[in-house]
Design a protein around this motif. Sequence first.
Motif, PDB file in Angstrom:
ATOM      1  N   SER A 167       0.800  -1.216   0.000  1.00 21.55           N
ATOM      2  CA  SER A 167       0.000   0.000   0.000  1.00 21.55           C
ATOM      3  C   SER A 167       0.836   1.271   0.000  1.00 21.55           C
ATOM      4  O   SER A 167       0.388   2.293  -0.506  1.00 21.55           O
ATOM      5  N   THR A 168       2.054   1.228   0.541  1.00 26.60           N
ATOM      6  CA  THR A 168       2.823   2.457   0.658  1.00 26.60           C
ATOM      7  C   THR A 168       3.897   2.625  -0.405  1.00 26.60           C
ATOM      8  O   THR A 168       4.269   3.750  -0.724  1.00 26.60           O
ATOM      9  N   ARG A 169       4.400   1.539  -0.954  1.00 24.99           N
ATOM     10  CA  ARG A 169       5.555   1.651  -1.847  1.00 24.99           C
ATOM     11  C   ARG A 169       5.297   1.194  -3.275  1.00 24.99           C
ATOM     12  O   ARG A 169       6.102   1.459  -4.155  1.00 24.99           O
ATOM     13  N   ALA A 170       4.196   0.517  -3.526  1.00 24.72           N
ATOM     14  CA  ALA A 170       3.977  -0.087  -4.843  1.00 24.72           C
ATOM     15  C   ALA A 170       3.912   0.951  -5.958  1.00 24.72           C
ATOM     16  O   ALA A 170       4.590   0.811  -6.977  1.00 24.72           O
ATOM     17  N   VAL A 171       3.139   1.996  -5.775  1.00 22.16           N
ATOM     18  CA  VAL A 171       2.989   2.999  -6.834  1.00 22.16           C
ATOM     19  C   VAL A 171       4.321   3.701  -7.089  1.00 22.16           C
ATOM     20  O   VAL A 171       4.747   3.873  -8.227  1.00 22.16           O
ATOM     21  N   MET A 172       4.997   4.078  -6.012  1.00 24.91           N
ATOM     22  CA  MET A 172       6.283   4.743  -6.152  1.00 24.91           C
ATOM     23  C   MET A 172       7.293   3.826  -6.840  1.00 24.91           C
ATOM     24  O   MET A 172       8.065   4.263  -7.698  1.00 24.91           O
ATOM     25  N   ALA A 173       7.298   2.555  -6.489  1.00 25.73           N
ATOM     26  CA  ALA A 173       8.251   1.614  -7.083  1.00 25.73           C
ATOM     27  C   ALA A 173       8.037   1.474  -8.586  1.00 25.73           C
ATOM     28  O   ALA A 173       9.003   1.423  -9.350  1.00 25.73           O
ATOM     29  N   VAL A 174       6.792   1.404  -9.021  1.00 18.82           N
ATOM     30  CA  VAL A 174       6.524   1.306 -10.463  1.00 18.82           C
ATOM     31  C   VAL A 174       7.070   2.530 -11.176  1.00 18.82           C
ATOM     32  O   VAL A 174       7.725   2.424 -12.208  1.00 18.82           O
ATOM     33  N   GLN A 175       6.817   3.694 -10.622  1.00 16.54           N
ATOM     34  CA  GLN A 175       7.312   4.916 -11.250  1.00 16.54           C
ATOM     35  C   GLN A 175       8.832   4.928 -11.315  1.00 16.54           C
ATOM     36  O   GLN A 175       9.421   5.279 -12.331  1.00 16.54           O
ATOM     37  N   LEU A 176       9.472   4.519 -10.238  1.00 13.21           N
ATOM     38  CA  LEU A 176      10.932   4.477 -10.235  1.00 13.21           C
ATOM     39  C   LEU A 176      11.474   3.450 -11.219  1.00 13.21           C
ATOM     40  O   LEU A 176      12.408   3.732 -11.967  1.00 13.21           O
ATOM     41  N   LEU A 177      10.893   2.272 -11.204  1.00 19.10           N
ATOM     42  CA  LEU A 177      11.400   1.202 -12.067  1.00 19.10           C
ATOM     43  C   LEU A 177      11.281   1.541 -13.544  1.00 19.10           C
ATOM     44  O   LEU A 177      12.127   1.163 -14.345  1.00 19.10           O
ATOM     45  N   THR A 178      10.228   2.264 -13.899  1.00 17.09           N
ATOM     46  CA  THR A 178      10.052   2.603 -15.305  1.00 17.09           C
ATOM     47  C   THR A 178      10.968   3.741 -15.747  1.00 17.09           C
ATOM     48  O   THR A 178      11.154   3.957 -16.940  1.00 17.09           O
ATOM     49  N   ARG A 179      11.555   4.449 -14.785  1.00 13.82           N
ATOM     50  CA  ARG A 179      12.387   5.600 -15.138  1.00 13.82           C
ATOM     51  C   ARG A 179      13.861   5.457 -14.766  1.00 13.82           C
ATOM     52  O   ARG A 179      14.680   6.254 -15.185  1.00 13.82           O
ATOM     53  N   VAL A 180      14.194   4.451 -13.991  1.00 13.43           N
ATOM     54  CA  VAL A 180      15.549   4.361 -13.461  1.00 13.43           C
ATOM     55  C   VAL A 180      16.550   3.792 -14.477  1.00 13.43           C
ATOM     56  O   VAL A 180      17.747   3.898 -14.280  1.00 13.43           O
ATOM     57  N   GLY A 181      16.079   3.263 -15.569  1.00  8.73           N
ATOM     58  CA  GLY A 181      16.981   2.714 -16.585  1.00  8.73           C
ATOM     59  C   GLY A 181      17.960   3.737 -17.121  1.00  8.73           C
ATOM     60  O   GLY A 181      19.158   3.461 -17.246  1.00  8.73           O
ATOM     61  N   ASP A 182      17.485   4.934 -17.422  1.00 15.17           N
ATOM     62  CA  ASP A 182      18.376   5.988 -17.901  1.00 15.17           C
ATOM     63  C   ASP A 182      19.413   6.361 -16.840  1.00 15.17           C
ATOM     64  O   ASP A 182      20.572   6.600 -17.150  1.00 15.17           O
ATOM     65  N   TYR A 183      18.969   6.408 -15.602  1.00 20.45           N
ATOM     66  CA  TYR A 183      19.894   6.735 -14.511  1.00 20.45           C
ATOM     67  C   TYR A 183      20.986   5.670 -14.423  1.00 20.45           C
ATOM     68  O   TYR A 183      22.165   5.993 -14.292  1.00 20.45           O
ATOM     69  N   TYR A 184      20.594   4.399 -14.493  1.00 19.91           N
ATOM     70  CA  TYR A 184      21.569   3.313 -14.418  1.00 19.91           C
ATOM     71  C   TYR A 184      22.560   3.398 -15.578  1.00 19.91           C
ATOM     72  O   TYR A 184      23.769   3.265 -15.384  1.00 19.91           O
ATOM     73  N   ARG A 185      22.055   3.626 -16.779  1.00 19.54           N
ATOM     74  CA  ARG A 185      22.946   3.732 -17.936  1.00 19.54           C
ATOM     75  C   ARG A 185      23.924   4.902 -17.787  1.00 19.54           C
ATOM     76  O   ARG A 185      25.076   4.817 -18.177  1.00 19.54           O
ATOM     77  N   ALA A 186      23.466   5.990 -17.210  1.00 14.90           N
ATOM     78  CA  ALA A 186      24.319   7.177 -17.069  1.00 14.90           C
ATOM     79  C   ALA A 186      25.335   7.039 -15.940  1.00 14.90           C
ATOM     80  O   ALA A 186      26.440   7.577 -16.033  1.00 14.90           O
ATOM     81  N   GLY A 218      25.734   3.861 -13.794  1.00 13.62           N
ATOM     82  CA  GLY A 218      26.139   2.516 -13.391  1.00 13.62           C
ATOM     83  C   GLY A 218      25.627   2.131 -12.010  1.00 13.62           C
ATOM     84  O   GLY A 218      25.962   1.078 -11.484  1.00 13.62           O
ATOM     85  N   VAL A 219      24.789   2.992 -11.424  1.00 12.17           N
ATOM     86  CA  VAL A 219      24.234   2.749 -10.097  1.00 12.17           C
ATOM     87  C   VAL A 219      22.799   2.244 -10.252  1.00 12.17           C
ATOM     88  O   VAL A 219      21.977   2.896 -10.884  1.00 12.17           O
ATOM     89  N   SER A 220      22.516   1.083  -9.666  1.00  7.86           N
ATOM     90  CA  SER A 220      21.187   0.494  -9.793  1.00  7.86           C
ATOM     91  C   SER A 220      20.247   1.021  -8.708  1.00  7.86           C
ATOM     92  O   SER A 220      20.692   1.619  -7.715  1.00  7.86           O
ATOM     93  N   LEU A 221      18.955   0.755  -8.885  1.00 10.31           N
ATOM     94  CA  LEU A 221      17.974   1.110  -7.872  1.00 10.31           C
ATOM     95  C   LEU A 221      18.303   0.406  -6.562  1.00 10.31           C
ATOM     96  O   LEU A 221      18.200   0.985  -5.483  1.00 10.31           O
ATOM     97  N   GLY A 222      18.725  -0.841  -6.648  1.00 10.17           N
ATOM     98  CA  GLY A 222      19.124  -1.582  -5.448  1.00 10.17           C
ATOM     99  C   GLY A 222      20.270  -0.910  -4.714  1.00 10.17           C
ATOM    100  O   GLY A 222      20.285  -0.838  -3.484  1.00 10.17           O
ATOM    101  N   ASP A 223      21.244  -0.405  -5.473  1.00  7.82           N
ATOM    102  CA  ASP A 223      22.367   0.319  -4.866  1.00  7.82           C
ATOM    103  C   ASP A 223      21.875   1.564  -4.133  1.00  7.82           C
ATOM    104  O   ASP A 223      22.327   1.867  -3.023  1.00  7.82           O
ATOM    105  N   LEU A 224      20.955   2.285  -4.753  1.00  4.07           N
ATOM    106  CA  LEU A 224      20.417   3.493  -4.130  1.00  4.07           C
ATOM    107  C   LEU A 224      19.641   3.173  -2.859  1.00  4.07           C
ATOM    108  O   LEU A 224      19.769   3.860  -1.842  1.00  4.07           O
ATOM    109  N   VAL A 225      18.842   2.124  -2.911  1.00  4.40           N
ATOM    110  CA  VAL A 225      18.076   1.728  -1.727  1.00  4.40           C
ATOM    111  C   VAL A 225      19.029   1.306  -0.615  1.00  4.40           C
ATOM    112  O   VAL A 225      18.837   1.658   0.555  1.00  4.40           O
TER     113      VAL A 225
END
Length: 150
Positions: A46-65, A67-74
């Motif tokens: 209930s608290t993280r699902a919507v935010m996670a979808v938004q992050l996952l769909t946008r974090v690819g460019d960040y990772y490519r730029a 080399g830091v993954s969403l897991g690394d950031l968390v």
Amino acid sequence: MLYRRWPAKAELVRAAVLHAFGDSPEAPDTGSLRGDLIAALRQANSTRAVMAVQLLTRVGDYYRATGVSLGDLVDQATGGRNPVLQTIYERAAARGELDPGAVPARVLQVPVDLFRLEFLLTYEPVPDETIRQIVDDVFLPLVAARTGRA
């Protein structure tokens, strides 16, 4: 201009993720390890699902730029540990339900890992029945096998 505080887009993204994941919700206290885990996974739905979808769909460019993954950031935001799980396991140990020293860290991480996998496969909140199966059919039997408790 967005970059007054952050010199580049990557730093802005990093700051946003660290902010979003830095504050963990309070660990549920239902009085049992099973109940606490189920409540915590429902809370994540209930608290993280919507935010996670938004992050996952946008974090690819960040990772490519960067080399830091969403897991690394968390991991950076949480210090590499899950404070909600830690609290749940400490309470379960105090009640005599769990001997964390007898259970490998990888096993203790299983409920969250399976929850995340389910979420990543569907981009939908994890159904209650699946949460129950993660806890009852996978996690608790693994713990029982390590501790000799049924």
